[in-house]
Design a protein around this motif. Structure first.
Motif, mmCIF file in Angstrom:
data_model
loop_
_atom_site.group_PDB
_atom_site.id
_atom_site.type_symbol
_atom_site.label_atom_id
_atom_site.label_comp_id
_atom_site.label_asym_id
_atom_site.label_seq_id
_atom_site.Cartn_x
_atom_site.Cartn_y
_atom_site.Cartn_z
ATOM 1 N N TYR A 233 0.775 -1.132 0.049
ATOM 2 C CA TYR A 233 0.047 0.046 -0.036
ATOM 3 C C TYR A 233 0.998 1.171 -0.115
ATOM 4 O O TYR A 233 2.116 1.318 0.562
ATOM 5 C CB TYR A 233 -0.887 0.055 1.051
ATOM 6 C CG TYR A 233 -2.107 -1.101 1.032
ATOM 7 C CD1 TYR A 233 -2.592 -1.465 -0.187
ATOM 8 C CD2 TYR A 233 -2.577 -1.576 2.358
ATOM 9 C CE1 TYR A 233 -3.498 -2.343 -0.172
ATOM 10 C CE2 TYR A 233 -3.673 -2.491 2.328
ATOM 11 C CZ TYR A 233 -3.988 -2.848 0.780
ATOM 12 O OH TYR A 233 -5.115 -3.821 1.123
ATOM 13 N N THR A 234 0.478 2.321 -0.821
ATOM 14 C CA THR A 234 1.009 3.622 -0.785
ATOM 15 C C THR A 234 0.417 4.618 0.545
ATOM 16 O O THR A 234 -0.479 4.083 0.909
ATOM 17 C CB THR A 234 0.752 4.380 -2.050
ATOM 18 O OG1 THR A 234 -0.757 4.492 -2.238
ATOM 19 C CG2 THR A 234 1.233 3.298 -3.291
ATOM 20 N N LYS A 235 1.028 5.633 0.352
ATOM 21 C CA LYS A 235 0.488 6.605 1.506
ATOM 22 C C LYS A 235 -0.957 7.039 1.075
ATOM 23 O O LYS A 235 -1.794 7.086 2.075
ATOM 24 C CB LYS A 235 1.498 7.846 1.328
ATOM 25 C CG LYS A 235 1.110 9.043 2.428
ATOM 26 C CD LYS A 235 1.958 9.979 2.371
ATOM 27 C CE LYS A 235 1.406 11.352 3.317
ATOM 28 N NZ LYS A 235 2.401 12.237 3.348
ATOM 29 N N ASP A 236 -1.190 7.190 -0.027
ATOM 30 C CA ASP A 236 -2.722 7.445 -0.421
ATOM 31 C C ASP A 236 -3.696 6.292 -0.002
ATOM 32 O O ASP A 236 -4.667 6.657 0.404
ATOM 33 C CB ASP A 236 -2.833 7.958 -1.826
ATOM 34 C CG ASP A 236 -2.147 9.025 -2.208
ATOM 35 O OD1 ASP A 236 -1.880 10.017 -1.230
ATOM 36 O OD2 ASP A 236 -1.776 9.242 -3.386
ATOM 37 N N TRP A 238 -3.154 4.392 2.449
ATOM 38 C CA TRP A 238 -3.461 4.448 3.953
ATOM 39 C C TRP A 238 -4.277 5.500 4.168
ATOM 40 O O TRP A 238 -5.046 5.304 5.166
ATOM 41 C CB TRP A 238 -1.960 4.305 4.645
ATOM 42 C CG TRP A 238 -1.186 3.232 4.408
ATOM 43 C CD1 TRP A 238 -0.004 2.933 3.853
ATOM 44 C CD2 TRP A 238 -1.641 1.936 5.312
ATOM 45 N NE1 TRP A 238 0.440 1.528 4.197
ATOM 46 C CE2 TRP A 238 -0.638 0.845 4.817
ATOM 47 C CE3 TRP A 238 -2.531 1.545 6.179
ATOM 48 C CZ2 TRP A 238 -0.645 -0.600 5.502
ATOM 49 C CZ3 TRP A 238 -2.800 0.137 6.407
ATOM 50 C CH2 TRP A 238 -1.671 -0.767 6.257
ATOM 51 N N LEU A 239 -4.324 6.595 3.669
ATOM 52 C CA LEU A 239 -5.076 7.780 3.861
ATOM 53 C C LEU A 239 -6.688 7.285 3.648
ATOM 54 O O LEU A 239 -7.557 7.632 4.522
ATOM 55 C CB LEU A 239 -4.617 8.835 3.110
ATOM 56 C CG LEU A 239 -3.376 9.565 3.636
ATOM 57 C CD1 LEU A 239 -2.908 10.722 2.540
ATOM 58 C CD2 LEU A 239 -3.554 10.156 5.035
#
Length: 330
Positions: A233-236, A238-239
């Motif tokens: 998963y990317t930061k986006d 996780w957001l």
């Protein structure tokens, strides 16, 4: 597998020299390793590019250098680097014996274990017992891998520990944070002391603090699948997960505030959304697994607090809604 020594050393002070072997004191607890792959699943290779001309530099053409100021380097040849390595000393020179609590643990760096080498058993044991009896540890100098270290040598259960210490300029001070000093009353202090006393213990047993998640679920397919997905998963991503989870919890809270029953249709529908989110992002969350999570939300104070901080009574409300939804689907 038997431990393998890293080096043979000598502990030296005065006319005494104790032959010892050096062992690493720690090892990684992780057994899962992930590789970065291309979208088609094939391996990738890393390339190094010169910042000056953007050309790829072959590994054989690379040189090593020490940055003495921003963007200014002293370059070293392979022979010079080898000479630096060879300057390492096999003598650990003890210079002082100090109270064992004199070194703040914030200065601790890497730890090693020391064991007696041939003909070193008697003096090794004498040094260990003398330090234990006196309540003191040793401070020593040690040149290792082209760097000069200050090390602490202290007795522990069954042997000696060699602890590399950081230098003063490598450690930050809490004073630099500008923490406001707040006055507390004697009554407040007494209450805090009582709280500390309630969960105090005289010893530290590391076996009591194993990786709980891995211990409880490490061998399950759900844990392995969750770890596999989470690594991608990317930061986006996780957001988005955080946003969806927060919205779901808020829907539960709104139903609770409105006086809805956790066994009602609306609450069960929100519980089904909760289960679907877990399946979508982490692992296939069947109804029995979901029921187990529901029971944990009220049995484990840490989970309970997460929901109680949103709305009092929310943990039990969510738990009962999830169980009701599982029964509806059975």
């Amino acid at each position: 597998m038997a431990a393998r020594s890293i080096a043979s050393l000598s502990l030296s002070f005065g006319l005494v020299s104790i032959p010892v072997k050096l062992y690493s004191a720690t090892e990684s607890g992780s057994t899962v390793r992930f590789n970065l792959l291309a979208p088609d699943g094939s391996r990738m290779k890393q390339q190094y590019v010169s910042e000056k001309d953007q050309k790829v530099v072959a590994r054989a053409d690379m040189v090593k250098g020490y940055e003495f100021e921003k963007d200014h380097f002293v370059l070293f040849t392979p022979d010079e680097l080898k000479a630096l390595e060879e300057s390492s000393s096999h003598v650990v020179e003890i210079v002082h014996f100090i109270p064992e609590k004199a070194v703040d643990p914030i200065y601790y760096d890497k730890a090693y274990l020391l064991a007696p080498d041939k003909r070193g058993g008697k003096p090794y044991t004498l040094l260990m017992e003398a330090m234990r009896e006196s309540g003191r540890c040793a401070l020593a100098r040690w040149a290792w891998k082209s760097k000069q270290y200050v090390v602490q040598i202290r007795p522990t259960d069954g042997g000696l520990v060699l602890q590399q210490l950081l230098y003063a300029d490598e450690v930050r001070s809490a004073r630099d944070l500008g923490i406001e000093k707040v006055e507390v009353s004697k009554g407040e202090l007494q209450l805090a002391l009582q709280l500390i006393e309630q969960i105090s213990t005289d010893t530290y047993d590391p076996a009591q603090y194993e990786d709980e998640v891995k211990e409880r679920w490490g061998d399950t397919d759900a844990y392995k699948e969750s770890a596999r997905r989470a690594s991608q998963y990317t930061k986006d991503d996780w957001l988005r997960i955080k946003s969806e989870s927060g919205a779901n919890i808020e829907r539960f809270a709104e139903l609770l505030r409105a006086g809805a029953e956790p066994t009602g249709t609306e609450a069960k529908d929100v519980a089904e959304e909760h289960r679907a989110q877990i399946s979508r992002w982490f692992y296939d969350c069947g109804y029995e697994i979901h029921r187990g999570l529901a029971e944990m939300y009220v049995a484990d104070p840490r989970f309970t607090k997460v929901y109680e901080d949103v709305e009092p009574g929310l943990a039990r409300f969510i738990s009962e809604a999830i169980i009701a939804n599982a029964e509806r689907r059975s």
